[in-house]
Design a protein around this motif. Structure first.
Motif, short mmCIF file in Angstrom:
data_model
loop_
_atom_site.label_atom_id
_atom_site.label_comp_id
_atom_site.label_asym_id
_atom_site.label_seq_id
_atom_site.Cartn_x
_atom_site.Cartn_y
_atom_site.Cartn_z
N SER A 1 0.80 -1.23 0.00
CA SER A 1 0.00 0.00 0.00
C SER A 1 0.83 1.27 0.00
O SER A 1 0.43 2.29 -0.57
CB SER A 1 -0.93 0.01 1.22
N HIS A 2 2.01 1.26 0.63
CA HIS A 2 2.87 2.45 0.69
C HIS A 2 2.13 3.68 1.22
O HIS A 2 2.30 4.79 0.70
CB HIS A 2 3.48 2.76 -0.68
N LEU A 3 1.32 3.50 2.24
CA LEU A 3 0.65 4.66 2.84
C LEU A 3 1.64 5.45 3.69
O LEU A 3 2.60 4.89 4.23
CB LEU A 3 -0.53 4.20 3.70
N VAL A 4 1.40 6.75 3.80
CA VAL A 4 2.25 7.62 4.62
C VAL A 4 1.85 7.38 6.08
O VAL A 4 0.70 7.62 6.46
CB VAL A 4 2.06 9.09 4.25
N ASN B 1 -10.62 8.89 9.80
CA ASN B 1 -9.74 9.63 10.71
C ASN B 1 -8.86 8.73 11.57
O ASN B 1 -8.54 9.05 12.71
CB ASN B 1 -10.58 10.55 11.61
N VAL B 2 -8.45 7.60 10.99
CA VAL B 2 -7.51 6.72 11.69
C VAL B 2 -6.20 6.66 10.91
O VAL B 2 -6.15 6.95 9.71
CB VAL B 2 -8.08 5.29 11.88
N PHE B 3 -5.13 6.30 11.59
CA PHE B 3 -3.82 6.20 10.97
C PHE B 3 -3.62 4.80 10.37
O PHE B 3 -4.29 3.84 10.78
CB PHE B 3 -2.73 6.49 12.00
N PRO B 4 -2.71 4.66 9.41
CA PRO B 4 -2.51 3.38 8.73
C PRO B 4 -2.26 2.20 9.66
O PRO B 4 -2.69 1.07 9.37
CB PRO B 4 -1.31 3.65 7.82
N HIS B 5 -1.55 2.42 10.77
CA HIS B 5 -1.24 1.29 11.65
C HIS B 5 -2.49 0.71 12.31
O HIS B 5 -2.44 -0.40 12.86
CB HIS B 5 -0.21 1.70 12.72
#
Length: 222
Positions: A92-95, A136-140
């Protein structure tokens, strides 16, 4: 409009250590068409897709978009990837420090959208893919499948002319993979994009207008 791939060759190394990976690839994809690249590992699929995305240069041959070189020096490859080409990688390579919605809106604003336009488009795309509750959540905090769905929507954020995808459904279950590909194909057809995807999942072949088989650097079903 069409994308024409003409006699693309690619080798790595030089002299006696030179290894040809692509040995003269020819095909054409018209607007609104969705093409699948298939072949065994090492057949040259990812190398070809990487060249089409401007991340790697061919050794010889040319890529034409609307009868003009896709990468002609007038516009940097990075600008084309931002404005014209949507690239979906196998990972995915999300920031990591951007929340889900911001993964998309950042791309939109960099390409010239207003904040309102970017917000509306991001929310619409994420809703289509069933992630409106994860804005509104982060990738982790996402599962692997959720991360990949965000990455797919990010590639569609700017209504690119060309979509390139390398095994984009590998981390998705069968039902979700089918849903995603149906949605991507609908976007390609309705927005008159050009879509090229690598996949080994033969269940997805029915969604393609054409399946191109590669073997040892050549097309075997032309």
């Amino acid at each position: 409009m069409s994308l024409q791939v003409k006699d693309i060759k690619k080798s790595f190394g030089k002299g006696q250590s030179e290894t040809p990976v692509l040995k003269g690839i020819h095909f054409e994809v018209n607007e609104g068409e969705f093409v699948i690249l298939n072949g065994a590992s090492g057949s040259g699929k990812t190398t070809l897709l990487t060249i089409l995305g401007g991340l790697l240069s061919q050794s010889s041959g040319e890529i034409l978009y609307n009868d003009k070189p896709l990468f002609d020096g007038e516009q940097k490859a990075s600008e084309l990837r931002l404005n014209e080409i949507g690239f979906i990688f196998q990972s995915s390579h999300l920031v990591p420090y951007l929340k889900v919605k911001a993964q998309l809106t950042t791309i939109g604003k960099e390409a010239g959208m207003s904040k309102k336009e970017a917000d509306n488009r991001a929310e619409t795309l994420l809703k289509q893919i069933g992630l409106e509750h994860r804005l509104n959540v982060f990738p982790h905090m996402l599962s692997g499948g959720e991360k990949q769905r965000v990455a797919i929507m990010r590639a569609l954020m700017n209504n690119p002319k060309i979509i390139l995808a390398d095994e984009p459904t590998a981390s998705l279950d069968a039902e979700r993979a089918t849903d995603v590909i149906e949605m991507v194909k609908d976007q390609i057809q309705s927005k008159k994009m050009i879509g090229i995807m690598i996949t080994h999942d033969k269940r997805l072949f029915e969604y393609a207008d054409k399946v191109i088989e590669l073997d040892d650097g050549v097309i075997t079903n032309a």
